[in-house]
Scaffold this motif. Structure first.
Motif, mmCIF file in Angstrom:
data_model
loop_
_atom_site.group_PDB
_atom_site.id
_atom_site.type_symbol
_atom_site.label_atom_id
_atom_site.label_comp_id
_atom_site.label_asym_id
_atom_site.label_seq_id
_atom_site.Cartn_x
_atom_site.Cartn_y
_atom_site.Cartn_z
ATOM 1 N N LEU A 59 0.853 -1.187 0.022
ATOM 2 C CA LEU A 59 -0.123 -0.064 0.091
ATOM 3 C C LEU A 59 0.776 1.319 0.003
ATOM 4 O O LEU A 59 0.154 2.469 -0.133
ATOM 5 C CB LEU A 59 -0.855 -0.173 1.067
ATOM 6 C CG LEU A 59 -2.073 -0.991 1.116
ATOM 7 C CD1 LEU A 59 -2.841 -0.970 2.636
ATOM 8 C CD2 LEU A 59 -2.851 -0.833 0.076
ATOM 9 N N LEU A 195 -6.661 4.308 -0.408
ATOM 10 C CA LEU A 195 -6.237 3.153 -0.105
ATOM 11 C C LEU A 195 -7.166 1.918 -0.292
ATOM 12 O O LEU A 195 -6.804 0.670 -0.567
ATOM 13 C CB LEU A 195 -5.449 3.216 1.310
ATOM 14 C CG LEU A 195 -4.479 4.080 1.560
ATOM 15 C CD1 LEU A 195 -3.857 4.266 2.961
ATOM 16 C CD2 LEU A 195 -3.184 3.722 0.529
ATOM 17 N N VAL A 199 -7.080 -2.687 -1.637
ATOM 18 C CA VAL A 199 -7.142 -3.920 -0.862
ATOM 19 C C VAL A 199 -8.051 -4.712 -1.451
ATOM 20 O O VAL A 199 -9.671 -4.825 -1.460
ATOM 21 C CB VAL A 199 -7.768 -3.428 0.665
ATOM 22 C CG1 VAL A 199 -7.630 -4.903 1.463
ATOM 23 C CG2 VAL A 199 -6.679 -2.453 1.273
#
Length: 254
Positions: A59, A195, A199
């Protein structure tokens, strides 16, 4: 997969924190902070380090490189401390190493300013993995070459200590009232926008694939290591989309 190295010299125990890691040299000429499978917290601490360290790196966070370290307990025979010798003996085989950041300084919020953007990204990540060990008392942050580095993620994902209750535990809010970066007005909403979409199932499958099978074997309720890997990924995938709305304790931060 993580690079596998062999410890060639045990340098010294590091008597900070509850797990008492050690400093070792390895056959690739690297120096590593070694976290032991035989430590009191057990192998789940090492699994948490692999999952959170691998996810953080992907990340865009700065975290020390992780390796697996094969340890022969004979390396500790010259260690005068009986407790350390016992720890080495109980940790024969595969352990976890992380690059030693020589010369790094412990983070001090009075000495090192942090932008609201960077603070928000770190708070969001800590909320995602439920990191309860990034407080102002023990930041687990280092300054190295002018940059902020994240370390020590063993106290994360507390739901993996009770898999039957994992979904309930993972749905709880994250209390950031004691977070080391609270005073920097962390912009968690902006961090989530950047972010959370990263994921994905594929990303988490890549991260969890780095967990050594030996640290997953024998977990009650799971037939194979891959079943357990999917169990690690599932709460993180669910939290990523919503956890920014479940961060509490930032109200009134500067």
């Amino acid at each position: 997969m993580l690079k596998d190295v062999i410890a060639t010299r045990f340098i010294t125990p590091l008597r900070e924190g509850g797990s008492m890691p050690g400093l070792v040299e390895a056959d690739d000429l690297g120096t590593y902070v070694l976290k032991f499978t035989g430590a009191g917290q057990g192998r789940k601490t090492l699994v948490a380090e692999v999952v959170c360290g691998g996810l953080a790196r992907r990340l865009g966070f700065r975290v020390p490189r992780l390796v697996t370290v094969e340890l022969d307990p004979v390396l500790g025979l010259a260690e005068p401390d009986q407790e350390v010798q016992d720890l080495l003996r109980s940790s024969a085989g595969t352990n976890l190493g992380m690059d030693f950041l020589s010369g790094a300084l412990g983070f001090d919020p009075l000495a090192f300013p942090v932008s609201a953007e960077e603070a928000g990204r770190i708070v969001w990540f800590d909320a995602l993995v439920n990191n309860v060990d990034r407080s102002w008392r023990n930041p687990n942050l280092l300054m190295w070459h002018g940059d902020l580095w994240l370390i020590d993620h063993g106290a994360t994902m507390i739901w993996h200590h009770n898999w039957p209750g994992a979904d309930t535990s993972a749905a709880r809010p994250y209390d950031a009232s004691d977070h080391a970066l609270r005073t920097f007005a962390p912009d968690v909403t902006a961090a989530a926008a950047d972010l959370a979409p990263l994921v994905t199932e594929d990303l988490l499958a890549e991260v969890t694939a780095e967990i050594p099978d030996a640290w997953l074997a024998g977990e009650p309720g799971f037939d194979t290591p891959d079943d357990l890997r999917r169990a690690y990924a599932r709460p993180l995938l669910a939290r990523a989309a919503v956890v920014h709305d479940r961060v509490t304790g930032l109200e009134g931060s500067p």
